[in-house]
Design a protein around this motif. Structure first.
Motif, PDB file in Angstrom:
ATOM      1  N   SER A 114      20.337 -10.170  11.289  1.00 19.26           N
ATOM      2  CA  SER A 114      18.973  -9.650  11.830  1.00 19.26           C
ATOM      3  C   SER A 114      19.382  -9.142  13.398  1.00 19.26           C
ATOM      4  CB  SER A 114      18.059 -10.722  11.674  1.00 19.26           C
ATOM      5  OG  SER A 114      17.632 -11.116  10.487  1.00 19.26           O
ATOM      6  N   LEU A 115      18.379  -8.609  13.869  1.00 19.75           N
ATOM      7  CA  LEU A 115      18.496  -7.792  15.155  1.00 19.75           C
ATOM      8  C   LEU A 115      19.239  -8.866  16.171  1.00 19.75           C
ATOM      9  CD1 LEU A 115      18.474  -5.370  16.830  1.00 19.75           C
ATOM     10  CD2 LEU A 115      15.995  -5.773  17.210  1.00 19.75           C
ATOM     11  N   PHE A 116      18.541 -10.052  16.487  1.00 19.32           N
ATOM     12  CA  PHE A 116      18.889 -10.959  17.532  1.00 19.32           C
ATOM     13  C   PHE A 116      19.688 -11.962  17.146  1.00 19.32           C
ATOM     14  CE2 PHE A 116      14.995  -8.728  18.702  1.00 19.32           C
ATOM     15  CZ  PHE A 116      15.062  -8.208  19.796  1.00 19.32           C
ATOM     16  N   SER A 117      20.852 -12.329  18.015  1.00 22.84           N
ATOM     17  CA  SER A 117      21.672 -13.484  17.738  1.00 22.84           C
ATOM     18  C   SER A 117      20.840 -14.757  18.083  1.00 22.84           C
ATOM     19  CB  SER A 117      23.001 -13.229  18.261  1.00 22.84           C
ATOM     20  OG  SER A 117      23.590 -11.921  17.687  1.00 22.84           O
ATOM     21  N   ILE A 118      21.262 -15.908  17.409  1.00 23.85           N
ATOM     22  CA  ILE A 118      20.759 -17.022  17.920  1.00 23.85           C
ATOM     23  C   ILE A 118      22.015 -17.769  18.566  1.00 23.85           C
ATOM     24  CG2 ILE A 118      19.815 -19.392  17.232  1.00 23.85           C
ATOM     25  CD1 ILE A 118      18.254 -17.828  15.229  1.00 23.85           C
ATOM     26  N   ALA A 119      23.135 -17.979  17.578  1.00 16.57           N
ATOM     27  CA  ALA A 119      24.236 -18.764  18.119  1.00 16.57           C
ATOM     28  C   ALA A 119      25.215 -18.399  17.018  1.00 16.57           C
ATOM     29  CB  ALA A 119      23.880 -20.236  18.183  1.00 16.57           C
ATOM     30  N   PRO A 120      26.538 -18.628  17.404  1.00 12.92           N
ATOM     31  CA  PRO A 120      27.742 -18.368  16.383  1.00 12.92           C
ATOM     32  C   PRO A 120      27.467 -19.569  15.400  1.00 12.92           C
ATOM     33  CG  PRO A 120      28.491 -19.086  18.377  1.00 12.92           C
ATOM     34  CD  PRO A 120      27.111 -18.925  18.936  1.00 12.92           C
ATOM     35  N   LEU A 121      28.406 -19.749  14.339  1.00 15.68           N
ATOM     36  CA  LEU A 121      28.212 -20.679  13.226  1.00 15.68           C
ATOM     37  C   LEU A 121      28.558 -21.852  13.662  1.00 15.68           C
ATOM     38  CD1 LEU A 121      29.623 -18.803  10.192  1.00 15.68           C
ATOM     39  CD2 LEU A 121      27.143 -19.641  10.375  1.00 15.68           C
ATOM     40  N   SER A 122      29.520 -21.793  14.862  1.00 15.06           N
ATOM     41  CA  SER A 122      30.147 -23.374  15.536  1.00 15.06           C
ATOM     42  C   SER A 122      28.983 -24.066  16.150  1.00 15.06           C
ATOM     43  CB  SER A 122      31.143 -22.872  16.310  1.00 15.06           C
ATOM     44  OG  SER A 122      30.855 -22.061  17.398  1.00 15.06           O
ATOM     45  N   ALA A 123      27.853 -23.699  16.219  1.00 17.74           N
ATOM     46  CA  ALA A 123      26.791 -24.084  17.118  1.00 17.74           C
ATOM     47  C   ALA A 123      26.064 -25.115  16.012  1.00 17.74           C
ATOM     48  CB  ALA A 123      25.702 -23.117  17.657  1.00 17.74           C
ATOM     49  N   ALA A 124      26.451 -24.911  14.646  1.00 13.95           N
ATOM     50  CA  ALA A 124      25.652 -26.020  13.951  1.00 13.95           C
ATOM     51  C   ALA A 124      26.728 -26.929  13.636  1.00 13.95           C
ATOM     52  CB  ALA A 124      25.223 -25.117  12.620  1.00 13.95           C
ATOM     53  N   GLN A 125      26.267 -28.180  13.240  1.00 11.45           N
ATOM     54  CA  GLN A 125      27.284 -29.407  12.838  1.00 11.45           C
ATOM     55  C   GLN A 125      26.928 -29.170  11.277  1.00 11.45           C
ATOM     56  OE1 GLN A 125      24.924 -29.759  15.637  1.00 11.45           O
ATOM     57  NE2 GLN A 125      26.984 -29.196  16.393  1.00 11.45           N
ATOM     58  N   ALA A 126      26.040 -28.624  10.619  1.00 13.81           N
ATOM     59  CA  ALA A 126      25.804 -28.592   9.026  1.00 13.81           C
ATOM     60  C   ALA A 126      24.813 -27.463   8.551  1.00 13.81           C
ATOM     61  CB  ALA A 126      25.403 -29.981   8.623  1.00 13.81           C
ATOM     62  N   CYS A 127      24.933 -27.280   7.367  1.00 14.18           N
ATOM     63  CA  CYS A 127      24.043 -26.152   6.860  1.00 14.18           C
ATOM     64  C   CYS A 127      23.591 -26.829   5.499  1.00 14.18           C
ATOM     65  CB  CYS A 127      24.704 -24.967   6.765  1.00 14.18           C
ATOM     66  SG  CYS A 127      26.044 -24.692   5.730  1.00 14.18           S
ATOM     67  N   ILE A 128      22.260 -26.615   5.205  1.00 12.42           N
ATOM     68  CA  ILE A 128      21.680 -26.786   3.839  1.00 12.42           C
ATOM     69  C   ILE A 128      21.080 -25.635   3.197  1.00 12.42           C
ATOM     70  CG2 ILE A 128      19.952 -28.323   2.536  1.00 12.42           C
ATOM     71  CD1 ILE A 128      19.745 -29.847   5.286  1.00 12.42           C
ATOM     72  N   THR A 129      21.837 -25.359   1.892  1.00 16.79           N
ATOM     73  CA  THR A 129      21.394 -24.147   1.354  1.00 16.79           C
ATOM     74  C   THR A 129      21.130 -24.461  -0.273  1.00 16.79           C
ATOM     75  OG1 THR A 129      21.959 -21.920   0.848  1.00 16.79           O
ATOM     76  CG2 THR A 129      23.692 -23.443   0.727  1.00 16.79           C
ATOM     77  N   ASP A 130      20.871 -23.529  -1.005  1.00 16.86           N
ATOM     78  CA  ASP A 130      20.355 -23.741  -2.309  1.00 16.86           C
ATOM     79  C   ASP A 130      21.245 -23.331  -3.355  1.00 16.86           C
ATOM     80  OD1 ASP A 130      19.715 -21.028  -1.841  1.00 16.86           O
ATOM     81  OD2 ASP A 130      19.200 -21.061  -3.663  1.00 16.86           O
ATOM     82  N   ALA A 131      22.559 -22.751  -2.997  1.00 20.39           N
ATOM     83  CA  ALA A 131      23.706 -22.211  -4.100  1.00 20.39           C
ATOM     84  C   ALA A 131      24.909 -22.477  -3.436  1.00 20.39           C
ATOM     85  CB  ALA A 131      23.229 -20.967  -4.606  1.00 20.39           C
ATOM     86  N   PRO A 132      25.896 -22.750  -4.111  1.00 21.29           N
ATOM     87  CA  PRO A 132      27.408 -22.715  -3.558  1.00 21.29           C
ATOM     88  C   PRO A 132      27.699 -21.243  -2.848  1.00 21.29           C
ATOM     89  CG  PRO A 132      27.512 -23.501  -5.962  1.00 21.29           C
ATOM     90  CD  PRO A 132      25.978 -22.757  -5.602  1.00 21.29           C
ATOM     91  N   LEU A 133      28.241 -21.604  -1.459  1.00 21.96           N
ATOM     92  CA  LEU A 133      28.430 -20.350  -0.683  1.00 21.96           C
ATOM     93  C   LEU A 133      29.722 -19.688  -1.451  1.00 21.96           C
ATOM     94  CD1 LEU A 133      28.039 -21.945   2.653  1.00 21.96           C
ATOM     95  CD2 LEU A 133      26.488 -20.386   1.386  1.00 21.96           C
ATOM     96  N   ASP A 134      30.030 -18.287  -0.987  1.00 23.78           N
ATOM     97  CA  ASP A 134      31.062 -17.640  -1.289  1.00 23.78           C
ATOM     98  C   ASP A 134      32.474 -18.314  -0.778  1.00 23.78           C
ATOM     99  OD1 ASP A 134      33.132 -15.494   0.249  1.00 23.78           O
ATOM    100  OD2 ASP A 134      32.555 -14.569  -1.596  1.00 23.78           O
ATOM    101  N   PRO A 135      33.160 -18.510  -1.429  1.00 25.79           N
ATOM    102  CA  PRO A 135      34.719 -19.130  -1.410  1.00 25.79           C
ATOM    103  C   PRO A 135      35.169 -19.116   0.305  1.00 25.79           C
ATOM    104  CG  PRO A 135      34.850 -18.430  -3.382  1.00 25.79           C
ATOM    105  CD  PRO A 135      33.651 -17.746  -2.897  1.00 25.79           C
ATOM    106  N   ASP A 136      35.028 -17.737   0.623  1.00 28.24           N
ATOM    107  CA  ASP A 136      35.616 -17.476   2.271  1.00 28.24           C
ATOM    108  C   ASP A 136      34.609 -17.879   3.039  1.00 28.24           C
ATOM    109  OD1 ASP A 136      37.826 -15.987   1.255  1.00 28.24           O
ATOM    110  OD2 ASP A 136      36.905 -14.165   1.030  1.00 28.24           O
TER     111      ASP A 136
END
Length: 261
Positions: free
Chosen positions: A223-245
């Motif tokens: 999306s247009l505006f950045s919040i933070a890099p991935l490194s700003a999060a300690q964890a993520c919760i999603t509904d399906a396995p992520l792409d291996p990379d």
């Protein structure tokens, strides 16, 4: 027209249109996977929609031909997309909350589902800048709700601006559950609104742990505006396995991945 009065095919095509409005483009395979229909049905639905909606058929899918292919849609439209997946994410998030916790909930449909999932909990404090989340928890006697005031954004029901930012800057949050509009390896976590991005940055800063919550439709989107890099999060919760990379990069950055059952 209510969803109950629509035929199964009309409901399916309505969902396809909402996904197109949110994502900008969709593939036949995505429709098959998301709506559990045949490839022939998916192609037929796209052919029908091209005649009545602002979409353009492409080889293997379609794109939304509105004013902006990645425009922000209303909260009501968003709630119809990946409803069951968001409920599963919410249940997983609720399982990570303990009595005595101070949690944060940003605005968004997934975090709204989290609010619904924790209504019966006791002895927790919820910090939020979303009025719909505050109202959802208003009748929960054993939950203390702290609301950051500000200017209301009708697309998300979030209160933003200097007033909300000033309130949050004085708070200490244990577990922050952050709703996002897109997540990608290089661009990190993103959102449609600059004011929401600004307040999300402060929520992350004031939290001991940040859990990015998102369904599979948000992965790889920017999306247009950045919040933070991935490194700003300690964890993520999603509904399906992520792409291996993608998953490997999160592991490299020591970001825990929770996949909802």
């Amino acid at each position: 027209m209510s969803s109950q009065s629509l035929s199964k095919g009309d409901q399916r095509r309505e969902t396809i249109v909402m996904m197109l409005k949110q994502q900008g483009r969709i593939s036949v395979q995505e429709i098959v996977d998301h709506l559990q229909c045949s490839e022939a049905t998916a192609r037929r639905d796209l052919d029908l929609l091209e005649k009545s909606e602002a979409i353009i058929r492409t080889i293997g899918g379609a794109i939304f031909d509105g004013h902006s292919p990645a425009r922000e849609v209303s909260f009501e439209e968003k709630t119809s997309i990946s409803w069951l997946e968001k409920e599963r994410i919410a249940a997983k998030a609720a399982s990570l909350i303990n009595e005595g916790d101070i949690i944060g909930l940003s605005g968004g449909t997934t975090t709204y589902h989290i609010a619904r999932a924790i209504k019966s909990m006791k002895g927790i404090t919820v910090v939020t800048n979303a009025v719909n989340i505050a109202m959802e928890l208003a009748d929960s006697d054993d939950i203390q709700v702290v609301v950051a005031g500000g200017v209301l954004r009708h697309k998300s029901f979030e209160l933003c601006g200097p007033l909300a930012e000033k309130v949050i800057e004085s708070l200490n949050i244990g577990k922050m559950f952050l709703g996002i509009d897109g997540v990608a390896l290089s661009q990190g976590m993103t959102t449609y609104s600059e004011s929401e991005a600004n307040i999300a940055k402060i929520l992350i800063k004031r939290s001991e742990q940040t859990f990015a919550v998102f369904d599979r439709t948000k992965v790889g989107r920017v999306s247009l505006f950045s919040i933070a890099p991935l490194s700003a999060a300690q964890a993520c919760i999603t509904d399906a396995p992520l792409d291996p990379d993608f998953h490997q990069e999160l592991e490299r950055q020591h970001i825990r991945v929770f996949v909802a059952d």
